[in-house]
Design a protein around this motif. Structure first.
Motif, mmCIF file in Angstrom:
data_model
loop_
_atom_site.group_PDB
_atom_site.id
_atom_site.type_symbol
_atom_site.label_atom_id
_atom_site.label_comp_id
_atom_site.label_asym_id
_atom_site.label_seq_id
_atom_site.Cartn_x
_atom_site.Cartn_y
_atom_site.Cartn_z
ATOM 1 N N VAL A 127 32.707 39.715 42.458
ATOM 2 C CA VAL A 127 33.922 40.592 41.984
ATOM 3 C C VAL A 127 34.135 41.504 42.981
ATOM 4 C CG1 VAL A 127 34.833 41.680 40.021
ATOM 5 C CG2 VAL A 127 33.697 39.693 39.632
ATOM 6 N N SER A 128 33.291 42.703 43.266
ATOM 7 C CA SER A 128 33.471 43.433 44.199
ATOM 8 C C SER A 128 33.691 43.261 45.533
ATOM 9 C CB SER A 128 32.074 44.510 44.391
ATOM 10 O OG SER A 128 31.562 44.901 42.957
ATOM 11 N N ARG A 129 33.214 41.958 46.001
ATOM 12 C CA ARG A 129 33.567 41.639 47.229
ATOM 13 C C ARG A 129 34.917 40.938 47.413
ATOM 14 N NH1 ARG A 129 29.640 39.978 50.785
ATOM 15 N NH2 ARG A 129 31.431 39.224 52.201
ATOM 16 N N LEU A 130 35.379 40.452 46.420
ATOM 17 C CA LEU A 130 36.895 39.968 46.348
ATOM 18 C C LEU A 130 37.909 41.259 46.231
ATOM 19 C CD1 LEU A 130 36.456 36.849 44.017
ATOM 20 C CD2 LEU A 130 37.150 36.813 46.427
ATOM 21 N N LYS A 131 37.404 42.202 45.394
ATOM 22 C CA LYS A 131 38.237 43.240 45.294
ATOM 23 C C LYS A 131 38.383 44.206 46.778
ATOM 24 C CE LYS A 131 38.123 43.894 40.239
ATOM 25 N NZ LYS A 131 37.855 44.831 39.221
ATOM 26 N N ASP A 132 37.198 44.322 47.065
ATOM 27 C CA ASP A 132 37.173 45.245 48.527
ATOM 28 C C ASP A 132 37.851 44.415 49.622
ATOM 29 O OD1 ASP A 132 35.831 47.018 46.807
ATOM 30 O OD2 ASP A 132 34.009 46.629 47.462
ATOM 31 N N ASP A 133 37.277 43.174 49.824
ATOM 32 C CA ASP A 133 37.665 42.653 50.952
ATOM 33 C C ASP A 133 39.096 41.907 51.061
ATOM 34 O OD1 ASP A 133 35.009 43.002 51.536
ATOM 35 O OD2 ASP A 133 34.294 40.852 51.770
ATOM 36 N N TYR A 134 39.669 41.625 49.980
ATOM 37 C CA TYR A 134 40.886 40.764 49.857
ATOM 38 C C TYR A 134 41.869 41.475 49.133
ATOM 39 C CZ TYR A 134 38.277 36.980 51.751
ATOM 40 O OH TYR A 134 37.392 36.209 52.601
ATOM 41 N N GLY A 135 41.561 42.748 48.572
ATOM 42 C CA GLY A 135 42.627 43.651 47.719
ATOM 43 C C GLY A 135 43.096 42.844 46.335
ATOM 44 N N VAL A 136 42.085 41.899 45.698
ATOM 45 C CA VAL A 136 42.352 41.655 44.424
ATOM 46 C C VAL A 136 42.157 42.679 43.374
ATOM 47 C CG1 VAL A 136 41.738 39.672 42.803
ATOM 48 C CG2 VAL A 136 41.703 39.276 45.268
ATOM 49 N N GLY A 137 43.266 42.591 42.321
ATOM 50 C CA GLY A 137 42.979 43.310 41.289
ATOM 51 C C GLY A 137 42.119 43.123 40.321
ATOM 52 N N HIS A 138 42.206 41.823 39.717
ATOM 53 C CA HIS A 138 41.368 41.297 38.616
ATOM 54 C C HIS A 138 40.653 39.986 38.887
ATOM 55 C CE1 HIS A 138 43.084 44.510 36.068
ATOM 56 N NE2 HIS A 138 44.337 44.249 36.793
ATOM 57 N N VAL A 139 39.446 39.640 38.634
ATOM 58 C CA VAL A 139 38.719 38.522 38.889
ATOM 59 C C VAL A 139 38.119 37.925 37.506
ATOM 60 C CG1 VAL A 139 36.930 37.465 40.128
ATOM 61 C CG2 VAL A 139 38.202 39.368 41.194
ATOM 62 N N ASP A 140 38.559 36.769 37.255
ATOM 63 C CA ASP A 140 37.924 36.121 35.932
ATOM 64 C C ASP A 140 36.805 34.861 36.745
ATOM 65 O OD1 ASP A 140 37.029 34.796 33.802
ATOM 66 O OD2 ASP A 140 38.990 34.012 33.107
ATOM 67 N N ILE A 141 35.541 34.926 36.459
ATOM 68 C CA ILE A 141 34.729 34.021 37.033
ATOM 69 C C ILE A 141 33.532 33.612 36.260
ATOM 70 C CG2 ILE A 141 33.392 35.939 38.143
ATOM 71 C CD1 ILE A 141 32.844 34.384 40.692
ATOM 72 N N ASP A 142 32.979 32.203 36.310
ATOM 73 C CA ASP A 142 31.958 31.869 35.771
ATOM 74 C C ASP A 142 31.216 31.245 36.561
ATOM 75 O OD1 ASP A 142 32.761 32.423 32.986
ATOM 76 O OD2 ASP A 142 33.751 30.454 32.638
ATOM 77 N N LEU A 143 29.768 31.547 36.519
ATOM 78 C CA LEU A 143 28.744 30.968 37.307
ATOM 79 C C LEU A 143 27.849 30.232 36.672
ATOM 80 C CD1 LEU A 143 27.939 34.235 39.530
ATOM 81 C CD2 LEU A 143 29.190 32.444 40.121
ATOM 82 N N THR A 144 27.094 29.341 37.503
ATOM 83 C CA THR A 144 25.986 28.434 36.806
ATOM 84 C C THR A 144 24.730 29.312 37.208
ATOM 85 O OG1 THR A 144 25.633 27.262 39.019
ATOM 86 C CG2 THR A 144 27.184 26.521 37.260
ATOM 87 N N ASP A 151 31.543 27.863 38.771
ATOM 88 C CA ASP A 151 32.310 26.871 37.982
ATOM 89 C C ASP A 151 33.886 27.119 37.726
ATOM 90 O OD1 ASP A 151 30.499 25.242 37.422
ATOM 91 O OD2 ASP A 151 29.813 25.873 35.584
ATOM 92 N N TYR A 152 34.238 28.487 37.609
ATOM 93 C CA TYR A 152 35.541 28.761 37.455
ATOM 94 C C TYR A 152 36.008 29.822 38.195
ATOM 95 C CZ TYR A 152 39.870 30.018 34.931
ATOM 96 O OH TYR A 152 41.311 30.367 34.547
ATOM 97 N N LEU A 153 37.163 30.385 38.586
ATOM 98 C CA LEU A 153 37.506 31.268 39.448
ATOM 99 C C LEU A 153 39.108 31.482 39.225
ATOM 100 C CD1 LEU A 153 37.131 33.997 41.286
ATOM 101 C CD2 LEU A 153 37.464 32.270 43.394
ATOM 102 N N ALA A 154 39.549 32.507 38.704
ATOM 103 C CA ALA A 154 41.117 32.907 38.656
ATOM 104 C C ALA A 154 41.215 34.315 38.989
ATOM 105 C CB ALA A 154 41.302 32.917 37.180
ATOM 106 N N LEU A 155 42.208 34.655 39.758
ATOM 107 C CA LEU A 155 42.594 35.827 40.122
ATOM 108 C C LEU A 155 43.800 36.744 39.608
ATOM 109 C CD1 LEU A 155 41.712 35.028 43.963
ATOM 110 C CD2 LEU A 155 40.051 36.057 42.084
ATOM 111 N N GLY A 156 43.989 37.847 39.668
ATOM 112 C CA GLY A 156 45.239 38.566 39.171
ATOM 113 C C GLY A 156 45.468 39.618 40.041
ATOM 114 N N GLY A 157 46.555 40.030 40.463
ATOM 115 C CA GLY A 157 46.885 40.939 41.558
ATOM 116 C C GLY A 157 47.092 42.387 40.860
ATOM 117 N N ARG A 158 46.778 43.225 41.798
ATOM 118 C CA ARG A 158 46.880 44.643 41.192
ATOM 119 C C ARG A 158 48.183 45.110 40.818
ATOM 120 N NH1 ARG A 158 43.711 47.312 46.225
ATOM 121 N NH2 ARG A 158 41.275 46.873 45.617
ATOM 122 N N VAL A 159 48.513 46.163 39.863
ATOM 123 C CA VAL A 159 49.490 46.740 39.747
ATOM 124 C C VAL A 159 50.428 47.404 40.825
ATOM 125 C CG1 VAL A 159 50.801 48.319 37.934
ATOM 126 C CG2 VAL A 159 49.095 46.904 37.352
#
Length: 393
Positions: A178-195, A201-209
């Motif tokens: 989550v930290s890498r996605l926010k720092d490297d790509y400027g993503v605001g919110h991350v929803d992720i499931d890991l095995t 298993d699942y990845l969804a992204l949301g933008g920053r305000v």
């Protein structure tokens, strides 16, 4: 001919050497900038550092060359000028390519040298080798309740790989991704499931305000006007907007007129940004000057709640309990989430229901919850008794 060939070879070696110098300087700047700030360096800054290194080298060499070589040589020849121009062009291109290499090296090295502490209670990532390599899926979903991430940014993220040190728990690995996605790509919110083996298993992204628009209440717009706000007025204050028909003529005794009411969202000099009702916005004239009178009232709690929710990781959702759901008969206090309201089927909304309030078929739950938990509660609300997720209770 041999002399000409030797000159061409010397010029080629000279240009390649300066290109490597530029690439090394730009890559070092990109590496250090990412290492220190955890953000990608502006490409222009890194290219300037690379080309600047070439300029310093050429300037120093041209200055010392008359003393090292034959002082009678003419430095301002067409050949020397052409070699210099080509050297700068190659240096710029090399520096531009080295920015990505230096940034990539820094991000992976930061990840590999990070903390490796583990939690004895949490699950450890099952992996073979000294590092954990996580590959992002090709398909990335959008997070409900958040601004969408552009398709170009998703295409850039899809299929990327992150490297992390071995010995992380699943929770720690998830936090680092989550930290890498926010720092490297400027993503605001991350929803992720890991095995258990670190696969996604699942990845969804949301933008920053971004900007003021997402923070405006429905039916309101932002308008910038020239105005004289009260001395104590600040962002968030409700104000009345008054207009004097003779502001430009002090001899006119006409009375001021109240135009509308609004909320201050920004003040820069004599320009004030107001959030006003959409139907009232046409009454404001950008060429006119207004006077603002502050209302002695506090901010409405629903606006404060909506503003804070837009910038939080949680989101609000409405989930309806099906008749065969395992949530039927479960008290509100038994759910591992914040339930702010319950609306029974066909009845008024119950705001902040007591913890002992038992859920019934048809109840609509208004919950503030993390996106991962939201998907779990949606599944549990539609599932049969055997399919309920135990972690929700």
């Amino acid at each position: 001919m041999p002399l000409l060939a030797a000159s061409i070879v010397d010029a080629f070696v000279h240009i390649v050497g300066l290109g490597l110098l530029s690439g090394a300087a730009a890559g070092a700047v990109a590496f250090l900038h990412r290492w220190y700030t955890r953000e990608r360096v502006p490409s222009g800054l890194a290219v300037l550092a690379g080309v600047g290194a070439v300029g310093i080298w050429l300037g120093t060499w041209r200055t010392l060359q008359p003393f090292i070589l034959d002082g009678s040589q003419d430095m301002l020849t067409f050949t020397n000028a052409l070699i210099t121009v080509v050297s700068f062009l190659v240096a710029g291109l090399t520096a531009l390519g080295s920015v990505r290499v230096g940034d990539w090296a820094a991000t992976d090295m930061v990840a590999l040298t990070g903390g490796t502490g583990t939690d004895d209670v949490s699950r450890l990532v099952q992996t073979v080798g000294r590092v954990v390599t996580v590959t992002l899926p090709e398909h990335i979903d959008d997070m409900d309740g958040h601004d969408t991430v552009s398709s170009e940014r998703k295409a850039e993220i899809a299929g990327s790989s992150f490297v992390f040190p071995r010995g992380l728990t699943v929770t720690e690995l998830r936090d680092r991704i989550v930290s890498r996605l926010k720092d490297d790509y400027g993503v605001g919110h991350v929803d992720i499931d890991l095995t258990d083996d670190g696969r996604i298993d699942y990845l969804a992204l949301g933008g920053r305000v971004v900007g003021l628009g997402p923070l405006l209440a429905p039916g309101t717009v932002a308008v910038a006007v020239r105005a004289d706000p009260a001395f104590s007025a600040g962002i968030g204050d409700s104000v009345a907007v008054w207009r004097h028909d003779a502001d430009d003529d002090d001899t006119d005794d006409s009375a001021p007129t109240r135009v509308t009411t609004g909320e201050i969202r920004g003040v820069v000099g004599d320009v004030v940004t107001l959030a006003v009702d959409e139907a009232e916005a046409t009454k404001l004239d950008a060429t006119h000057r207004y006077r603002l009178v502050t209302f002695p009232v506090e901010s409405r709690p629903e606006q404060v709640f909506a503003t804070r929710l837009r910038s939080a990781d949680e989101t609000m959702a409405v989930v309806t309990v099906s008749p065969r759901s395992g949530l039927v008969g479960v008290p509100v206090g038994g759910l591992d989430m914040t339930v702010v309201a319950v609306r029974p089927d066909g009845d008024p909304v119950e705001v902040l229901p007591p913890r002992s309030r038992v859920l019934e078929p048809g109840d609509a739950l208004y919950a503030v919850v993390q996106p991962t938990r939201l998907r779990e509660i949606e599944h549990a609300a539609d599932a049969t008794v055997e399919g309920i997720t135990p972690d929700l209770i």
